[in-house]
Design an enzyme around this catalytic site. Structure first.
Site, short mmCIF file in Angstrom:
data_model
loop_
_atom_site.label_atom_id
_atom_site.label_comp_id
_atom_site.label_asym_id
_atom_site.label_seq_id
_atom_site.Cartn_x
_atom_site.Cartn_y
_atom_site.Cartn_z
N LEU A 142 0.82 -1.20 0.00
CA LEU A 142 0.00 0.00 0.00
C LEU A 142 0.86 1.26 0.00
O LEU A 142 1.88 1.31 0.69
CB LEU A 142 -0.88 -0.01 1.26
CG LEU A 142 -1.80 1.18 1.41
CD1 LEU A 142 -3.12 0.88 0.74
CD2 LEU A 142 -2.00 1.50 2.86
N HIS A 143 0.45 2.25 -0.76
CA HIS A 143 1.13 3.55 -0.75
C HIS A 143 0.14 4.63 -1.16
O HIS A 143 -0.64 4.46 -2.08
CB HIS A 143 2.38 3.56 -1.64
CG HIS A 143 2.16 3.04 -3.02
ND1 HIS A 143 2.00 1.69 -3.31
CD2 HIS A 143 2.07 3.69 -4.20
CE1 HIS A 143 1.83 1.54 -4.62
NE2 HIS A 143 1.86 2.74 -5.17
N GLN A 144 0.18 5.74 -0.41
CA GLN A 144 -0.69 6.90 -0.66
C GLN A 144 0.09 7.92 -1.48
O GLN A 144 1.19 8.31 -1.11
CB GLN A 144 -1.09 7.51 0.68
CG GLN A 144 -1.59 8.93 0.60
CD GLN A 144 -3.09 9.05 0.70
OE1 GLN A 144 -3.78 8.06 0.83
NE2 GLN A 144 -3.58 10.24 0.63
#
Length: 184
Positions: A142-144
């Site tokens: 996951l990465h924003q």
């Protein structure tokens, strides 16, 4: 038309001369070809798990938190394009702990504050792409995304020419943002 290999459209040439200036972005070929893209979803194959083991400059890390970190995107959509990643190898937003969720939100806010101080963007695109089908380049971790935006930053170049001009080197951008990042 000339027979010169430098002007002809042949295999060794560069095409017909014309009035266009060309912006060459050879560094993007790695992204296009999928270099360094994980071949599996394993933690050992994950760049977002490798980056925190690097030094800040080498890894393009802007800030390290307790459970997440802010890092420049190696293939940015705009100058200053950051990502906030949990240290833990987790793919889905619903799998984050409460502490990870809170810190990712806090680092996103701090990234926006820092970018406003450093480069005065007029807006932001914030987002998490969940899964390959949703556009996640690395779906296993996951990465924003935090992408600063300016009026007119999208013009004919990316739309028609599939080219993006970047006014600053990644190392310079990392240094400016890291130096301006609010201290605890």
């Amino acid at each position: 038309m000339t027979d010169s290999p430098h002007v002809t459209g042949g295999q060794g040439g560069v095409g017909e001369p014309d009035a266009f200036e060309r912006l060459w972005t050879p560094h993007r070929i790695g992204y296009i070809k999928g270099d360094d893209k994980p071949t599996s979803s394993a933690e050992s194959d994950c760049p977002f798990c490798r980056i925190p083991r690097m030094g800040d400059v080498e890894g393009l890390i802007v800030h390290r938190g307790e459970s997440a970190y802010a890092v420049l995107n190696l293939y940015p959509y705009n100058a200053g394009h950051l990502m906030v990643c949990p240290y833990r190898h987790v793919a889905d937003y619903t799998e984050l702990s409460t502490d990870e969720t809170v810190e990712i939100a806090e680092l996103t806010k701090r990234a926006m504050i820092t970018m406003r101080e450093v480069s005065s963007p007029q807006g932001f695109n914030l987002g998490i792409n969940q899964g390959n089908v949703a556009g996640a380049g690395i779906a296993a971790h996951l990465h924003q995304h935090i992408v600063p935006r300016w009026s007119g930053d999208s013009n004919f170049l990316p739309v028609i020419g599939r080219t993006k001009t970047m006014p600053q080197l990644l190392g310079e951008t990392r240094e400016l943002l890291a130096d301006a990042w609010p201290k605890e």
